[in-house]
Design a protein around this motif. Structure first.
Motif, PDB file in Angstrom:
ATOM      1  N   HIS A 111       0.868  -1.088   0.075  1.00  0.00           N
ATOM      2  CA  HIS A 111       0.002   0.136   0.144  1.00  0.00           C
ATOM      3  C   HIS A 111       0.720   1.223   0.141  1.00  0.00           C
ATOM      4  N   ARG A 112       1.928   1.481   0.658  1.00  0.00           N
ATOM      5  CA  ARG A 112       2.847   2.387   0.859  1.00  0.00           C
ATOM      6  C   ARG A 112       3.787   2.719  -0.475  1.00  0.00           C
ATOM      7  N   GLU A 113       3.672   1.702  -1.225  1.00  0.00           N
ATOM      8  CA  GLU A 113       4.295   1.923  -2.584  1.00  0.00           C
ATOM      9  C   GLU A 113       3.592   2.723  -3.380  1.00  0.00           C
ATOM     10  N   VAL A 114       2.287   3.062  -3.137  1.00  0.00           N
ATOM     11  CA  VAL A 114       1.583   3.878  -3.868  1.00  0.00           C
ATOM     12  C   VAL A 114       1.892   5.420  -3.379  1.00  0.00           C
ATOM     13  N   LYS A 115       2.613   6.202  -4.122  1.00  0.00           N
ATOM     14  CA  LYS A 115       3.235   7.427  -3.618  1.00  0.00           C
ATOM     15  C   LYS A 115       2.192   8.285  -3.055  1.00  0.00           C
ATOM     16  N   SER A 116       1.001   8.611  -3.225  1.00  0.00           N
ATOM     17  CA  SER A 116       0.100   9.255  -2.650  1.00  0.00           C
ATOM     18  C   SER A 116      -0.369   8.863  -1.234  1.00  0.00           C
ATOM     19  N   CYS A 117       0.074   7.514  -1.012  1.00  0.00           N
ATOM     20  CA  CYS A 117      -0.243   7.123   0.229  1.00  0.00           C
ATOM     21  C   CYS A 117       1.217   7.011   1.242  1.00  0.00           C
ATOM     22  N   ALA A 118       2.011   7.113   0.631  1.00  0.00           N
ATOM     23  CA  ALA A 118       3.312   6.874   1.337  1.00  0.00           C
ATOM     24  C   ALA A 118       3.529   7.828   2.577  1.00  0.00           C
ATOM     25  N   GLN A 119       3.253   9.108   2.308  1.00  0.00           N
ATOM     26  CA  GLN A 119       3.746  10.281   3.183  1.00  0.00           C
ATOM     27  C   GLN A 119       2.756  10.178   4.645  1.00  0.00           C
ATOM     28  N   CYS A 120       1.365  10.038   4.368  1.00  0.00           N
ATOM     29  CA  CYS A 120       0.554  10.037   5.662  1.00  0.00           C
ATOM     30  C   CYS A 120       0.798   8.610   6.231  1.00  0.00           C
ATOM     31  N   HIS A 121       0.877   7.301   5.685  1.00  0.00           N
ATOM     32  CA  HIS A 121       0.980   6.331   6.097  1.00  0.00           C
ATOM     33  C   HIS A 121       2.464   6.087   7.027  1.00  0.00           C
ATOM     34  N   SER A 122       3.362   6.862   6.751  1.00  0.00           N
ATOM     35  CA  SER A 122       4.535   6.913   7.310  1.00  0.00           C
ATOM     36  C   SER A 122       4.238   7.414   8.768  1.00  0.00           C
ATOM     37  N   ARG A 123       3.320   8.061   8.981  1.00  0.00           N
ATOM     38  CA  ARG A 123       3.094   8.583  10.327  1.00  0.00           C
ATOM     39  C   ARG A 123       2.319   7.979  11.429  1.00  0.00           C
ATOM     40  N   PHE A 124       1.742   6.896  10.722  1.00  0.00           N
ATOM     41  CA  PHE A 124       0.896   6.091  11.720  1.00  0.00           C
ATOM     42  C   PHE A 124       1.078   4.559  11.508  1.00  0.00           C
ATOM     43  N   ASP A 125       1.520   4.136  10.491  1.00  0.00           N
ATOM     44  CA  ASP A 125       1.587   2.786  10.317  1.00  0.00           C
ATOM     45  C   ASP A 125       2.366   1.700  11.432  1.00  0.00           C
ATOM     46  N   SER A 126       3.466   2.501  11.654  1.00  0.00           N
ATOM     47  CA  SER A 126       4.515   1.497  12.591  1.00  0.00           C
ATOM     48  C   SER A 126       3.728   1.816  14.150  1.00  0.00           C
ATOM     49  N   ILE A 127       2.997   2.838  14.315  1.00  0.00           N
ATOM     50  CA  ILE A 127       2.088   2.776  15.631  1.00  0.00           C
ATOM     51  C   ILE A 127       1.195   1.647  15.444  1.00  0.00           C
ATOM     52  N   GLY A 128       0.450   1.562  14.267  1.00  0.00           N
ATOM     53  CA  GLY A 128      -0.716   0.577  14.273  1.00  0.00           C
ATOM     54  C   GLY A 128      -0.318  -0.629  14.459  1.00  0.00           C
ATOM     55  N   LEU A 129       1.036  -0.989  13.821  1.00  0.00           N
ATOM     56  CA  LEU A 129       1.468  -2.575  13.846  1.00  0.00           C
ATOM     57  C   LEU A 129       1.961  -3.058  15.176  1.00  0.00           C
ATOM     58  N   THR A 130       1.952  -2.142  16.297  1.00  0.00           N
ATOM     59  CA  THR A 130       2.398  -2.620  17.575  1.00  0.00           C
ATOM     60  C   THR A 130       1.353  -3.171  18.164  1.00  0.00           C
ATOM     61  N   PHE A 131      -0.008  -2.917  17.806  1.00  0.00           N
ATOM     62  CA  PHE A 131      -1.042  -3.678  18.178  1.00  0.00           C
ATOM     63  C   PHE A 131      -1.532  -4.952  17.377  1.00  0.00           C
ATOM     64  N   GLU A 132      -0.583  -5.474  16.498  1.00  0.00           N
ATOM     65  CA  GLU A 132      -1.149  -6.587  15.675  1.00  0.00           C
ATOM     66  C   GLU A 132      -1.325  -8.073  16.686  1.00  0.00           C
ATOM     67  N   ASN A 133      -0.743  -7.989  17.954  1.00  0.00           N
ATOM     68  CA  ASN A 133      -1.251  -9.175  18.640  1.00  0.00           C
ATOM     69  C   ASN A 133      -2.394  -8.962  19.394  1.00  0.00           C
ATOM     70  N   TYR A 134      -3.341  -8.012  19.012  1.00  0.00           N
ATOM     71  CA  TYR A 134      -4.731  -7.975  19.446  1.00  0.00           C
ATOM     72  C   TYR A 134      -5.546  -7.952  18.202  1.00  0.00           C
ATOM     73  N   GLY A 135      -6.548  -8.859  18.157  1.00  0.00           N
ATOM     74  CA  GLY A 135      -7.301  -9.226  17.168  1.00  0.00           C
ATOM     75  C   GLY A 135      -8.598  -8.061  16.855  1.00  0.00           C
ATOM     76  N   PRO A 136      -9.586  -8.460  16.158  1.00  0.00           N
ATOM     77  CA  PRO A 136     -10.367  -7.546  15.554  1.00  0.00           C
ATOM     78  C   PRO A 136     -11.253  -7.129  16.923  1.00  0.00           C
ATOM     79  N   ILE A 137     -11.437  -7.976  17.987  1.00  0.00           N
ATOM     80  CA  ILE A 137     -12.196  -7.464  19.042  1.00  0.00           C
ATOM     81  C   ILE A 137     -11.281  -7.424  20.110  1.00  0.00           C
ATOM     82  N   GLY A 138     -10.081  -7.228  20.381  1.00  0.00           N
ATOM     83  CA  GLY A 138      -9.124  -6.601  20.987  1.00  0.00           C
ATOM     84  C   GLY A 138      -8.450  -8.225  21.927  1.00  0.00           C
ATOM     85  N   GLU A 139      -9.037  -9.214  21.219  1.00  0.00           N
ATOM     86  CA  GLU A 139      -8.342 -10.502  22.015  1.00  0.00           C
ATOM     87  C   GLU A 139      -6.819 -10.782  21.601  1.00  0.00           C
ATOM     88  N   ARG A 140      -6.052 -10.962  22.741  1.00  0.00           N
ATOM     89  CA  ARG A 140      -4.905 -11.232  22.555  1.00  0.00           C
ATOM     90  C   ARG A 140      -4.842 -12.492  21.509  1.00  0.00           C
TER      91      ARG A 140
END
Length: 268
Positions: A198-227
């Motif tokens: 997704h970030r390879e799309v030039k129009s997406c990269a600038q904004c995604h660089s500001r929050f993707d890393s933050i969001g990825l730290t939550f990946e051990n919590y599923g769609p309803i917040g389950e570990r």
């Protein structure tokens, strides 16, 4: 206003800074502080309407009854009200190791509690041992910012950046490609892999660089917040992230460190 405050106002005593402070401190100890926690924090943190949230697929998540949804909604209210009444540190929003649960929420979090009434709430001081504590791992935010059948590092990261750090992120351009809405149908790709493309799309990269890393730290919590350790497609989750200050690590530990040090002025 209660009778005492109204009397102070009628007498003109509230023009005295000493009386105003006394009345403010007095009212902060009253049960009605819940309204401040609900209306102020509910709108600030964007959970005010979670009681009617219908974004969860109940067939795929039968363990999401209305009682659990209500408990998720209640958790931040009790946490914020307690923070105000004990004059706690604003840093507890990020760093706290405690939270509040009732039986449905404790079961969801895997926190053992003594046999108690269904809706009795308890403060859990060692919640960090179960992956909870403070605002960040509360299921209300993790669920609110998931599309239903997958997690969304984008929405979760944006929530942190917008609500806790106060940044303004422009709306995405109209031609942004959609990310598939079911984690189980991504084939060999994980949500993390899809975001890289997704970030390879030039129009997406600038904004995604500001929050993707933050969001990825939550990946051990599923769609309803389950570990979880694997996603809905059976792939092991990866919570590693690197931040602009060059700190890196895995999960909420590295995110809390980043927010508490490099972004502390933005948090408070």
């Amino acid at each position: 206003p209660d009778q005492q405050l109204s009397a102070c106002a009628s007498s003109g005593n509230l023009h005295s800074s000493k009386v105003l402070l006394q009345q403010t401190k007095r009212m902060l100890t009253l049960p009605r502080i819940r309204r401040l926690a609900l209306e102020f924090a509910g709108n600030w943190l964007d959970f005010r309407r979670f009681q009617s949230h219908n974004g969860v697929n109940r067939e795929r998540f039968p363990n999401f009854p209305n009682e659990l949804r209500q408990a998720m909604y209640e958790e931040p209210i009790r946490f914020i009200a307690d923070l105000i009444q004990r004059d706690g540190s604003v840093l507890d929003l990020i760093q706290a190791k405690h939270t509040f649960v009732n039986k449905p929420l404790a079961n969801h979090y895997g926190i053992p509690i003594e046999k108690t009434d269904f809706d009795t709430w308890k403060r859990i001081d060692n919640a960090s041992e179960y992956g909870r504590g403070g605002l960040l791992p509360m299921s209300v935010f993790l669920t609110r910012n998931s599309p239903g059948l997958r997690t969304s590092p984008v929405k979760r990261g944006y929530w942190v950046v917008r609500r806790l750090l106060g940044e303004h992120i422009p709306a995405p351009p109209a031609e942004v490609p959609e990310i598939p809405d079911d984690e189980a149908k991504l084939g060999k790709l994980s949500v993390r892999d899809v975001l890289v493309k997704h970030r390879e799309v030039k129009s997406c990269a600038q904004c995604h660089s500001r929050f993707d890393s933050i969001g990825l730290t939550f990946e051990n919590y599923g769609p309803i917040g389950e570990r979880r350790t694997v996603d809905l497609g059976g792939r092991r989750v990866d919570t590693s992230a690197e931040f602009p200050d060059h700190s890196n690590g895995k999960g909420l530990k590295v995110l809390k460190r980043y927010l508490s040090h490099s972004r502390l002025k933005d948090v408070i």
